[in-house]
Design a protein around this motif. Structure first.
Motif, mmCIF file in Angstrom:
data_model
loop_
_atom_site.group_PDB
_atom_site.id
_atom_site.type_symbol
_atom_site.label_atom_id
_atom_site.label_comp_id
_atom_site.label_asym_id
_atom_site.label_seq_id
_atom_site.Cartn_x
_atom_site.Cartn_y
_atom_site.Cartn_z
ATOM 1 N N HIS A 13 0.847 -1.184 0.000
ATOM 2 C CA HIS A 13 0.000 0.000 0.000
ATOM 3 C C HIS A 13 0.878 1.228 0.000
ATOM 4 C CE1 HIS A 13 -3.612 -2.334 0.649
ATOM 5 N NE2 HIS A 13 -2.962 -3.017 1.570
ATOM 6 N N GLY A 14 0.468 2.229 -0.731
ATOM 7 C CA GLY A 14 1.250 3.445 -0.835
ATOM 8 C C GLY A 14 1.027 4.367 0.340
ATOM 9 N N SER A 15 1.906 5.318 0.451
ATOM 10 C CA SER A 15 1.767 6.310 1.502
ATOM 11 C C SER A 15 0.907 7.461 0.994
ATOM 12 C CB SER A 15 3.145 6.822 1.909
ATOM 13 O OG SER A 15 3.733 7.517 0.823
ATOM 14 N N VAL A 16 0.528 8.314 1.907
ATOM 15 C CA VAL A 16 -0.268 9.483 1.531
ATOM 16 C C VAL A 16 0.535 10.361 0.575
ATOM 17 C CG1 VAL A 16 -1.381 11.571 2.430
ATOM 18 C CG2 VAL A 16 -1.587 9.432 3.681
ATOM 19 N N GLY A 17 1.834 10.453 0.806
ATOM 20 C CA GLY A 17 2.681 11.262 -0.068
ATOM 21 C C GLY A 17 2.722 10.736 -1.496
ATOM 22 N N SER A 18 2.773 9.415 -1.652
ATOM 23 C CA SER A 18 2.810 8.867 -3.009
ATOM 24 C C SER A 18 1.461 9.049 -3.701
ATOM 25 C CB SER A 18 3.223 7.395 -3.000
ATOM 26 O OG SER A 18 2.197 6.576 -2.499
ATOM 27 N N VAL A 64 1.613 3.155 -11.621
ATOM 28 C CA VAL A 64 2.697 3.219 -10.629
ATOM 29 C C VAL A 64 2.204 3.760 -9.293
ATOM 30 C CG1 VAL A 64 4.889 4.330 -10.078
ATOM 31 C CG2 VAL A 64 4.503 3.379 -12.351
ATOM 32 N N PHE A 65 1.496 4.897 -9.307
ATOM 33 C CA PHE A 65 1.169 5.565 -8.050
ATOM 34 C C PHE A 65 -0.112 5.052 -7.395
ATOM 35 C CE2 PHE A 65 4.012 8.691 -9.967
ATOM 36 C CZ PHE A 65 4.847 8.947 -8.891
ATOM 37 N N PHE A 66 -1.078 4.562 -8.170
ATOM 38 C CA PHE A 66 -2.341 4.137 -7.578
ATOM 39 C C PHE A 66 -2.491 2.626 -7.531
ATOM 40 C CE2 PHE A 66 -3.421 8.387 -9.397
ATOM 41 C CZ PHE A 66 -3.422 9.046 -8.179
ATOM 42 N N LEU A 67 -2.015 1.913 -8.547
ATOM 43 C CA LEU A 67 -2.095 0.456 -8.542
ATOM 44 C C LEU A 67 -0.815 -0.192 -8.017
ATOM 45 C CD1 LEU A 67 -3.958 -0.129 -11.904
ATOM 46 C CD2 LEU A 67 -4.887 -0.124 -9.585
ATOM 47 N N HIS A 68 0.204 0.611 -7.754
ATOM 48 C CA HIS A 68 1.467 0.168 -7.149
ATOM 49 C C HIS A 68 2.141 -0.940 -7.939
ATOM 50 C CE1 HIS A 68 0.034 2.580 -3.877
ATOM 51 N NE2 HIS A 68 -1.006 1.791 -3.721
ATOM 52 N N MET A 69 2.089 -0.849 -9.250
ATOM 53 C CA MET A 69 2.763 -1.839 -10.091
ATOM 54 C C MET A 69 4.203 -1.386 -10.319
ATOM 55 S SD MET A 69 -0.147 -2.908 -12.809
ATOM 56 C CE MET A 69 0.843 -4.212 -13.484
ATOM 57 N N ASN A 70 5.134 -2.279 -10.008
ATOM 58 C CA ASN A 70 6.544 -1.978 -10.208
ATOM 59 C C ASN A 70 7.264 -3.269 -10.576
ATOM 60 O OD1 ASN A 70 6.807 -3.356 -7.764
ATOM 61 N ND2 ASN A 70 6.831 -1.467 -6.571
ATOM 62 N N GLY A 71 8.557 -3.234 -10.617
ATOM 63 C CA GLY A 71 9.333 -4.396 -11.036
ATOM 64 C C GLY A 71 9.721 -5.332 -9.914
ATOM 65 N N SER A 72 9.138 -5.180 -8.729
ATOM 66 C CA SER A 72 9.535 -6.035 -7.612
ATOM 67 C C SER A 72 9.014 -7.458 -7.803
ATOM 68 C CB SER A 72 9.000 -5.462 -6.292
ATOM 69 O OG SER A 72 7.591 -5.540 -6.248
#
Length: 110
Positions: A13-18, A64-72
């Motif tokens: 889950h993202g932070s408020v800042g992200s 990237v910012f809302f669905l938090h999809m990245n290369g991890s």
């Protein structure tokens, strides 16, 4: 019972800042698209291309910012499912355009 609410297997889950960063970038991209149309600074074809580019960038921002999809490694299955979905939609659209074009060509020749 408390563990059921705190344990998130693989979820990030993202932070408020992200979220705020993503929101601000999305708003700026939307304002830029409206500004391009209102300013009439490009030809109609150039405006359409610029809006398409801004839309593609906005899709990436949302991913990237809302669905938090990245290369991890935790996101590997989500990324594979997303790539499969994009591929399936591209095949569907390309096939539809091909069939419509082929039908139009065959109908006009008779």
């Amino acid at each position: 019972m408390a563990d059921a609410h705190t344990a998130h297997s693989g979820e990030s889950h993202g932070s408020v800042g992200s979220y705020l960063t993503g929101f601000v970038i999305a708003v700026l991209l939307t304002v830029a698209a409206f500004g391009l149309v209102m300013a009439h600074s490009f030809s109609p074809a150039g405006t359409a291309i610029a809006i398409a580019v801004l839309a593609a960038v906005q899709v990436v921002v949302h991913l990237v910012f809302f669905l938090h999809m990245n290369g991890s490694s935790e996101q590997r299955w989500n990324n594979m499912a997303f790539i499969f979905t994009v591929l399936a939609v591209a095949i569907l659209i390309a096939g539809t355009v091909f069939i419509m074009h082929d039908t139009a060509i065959n109908m006009m020749s008779r």
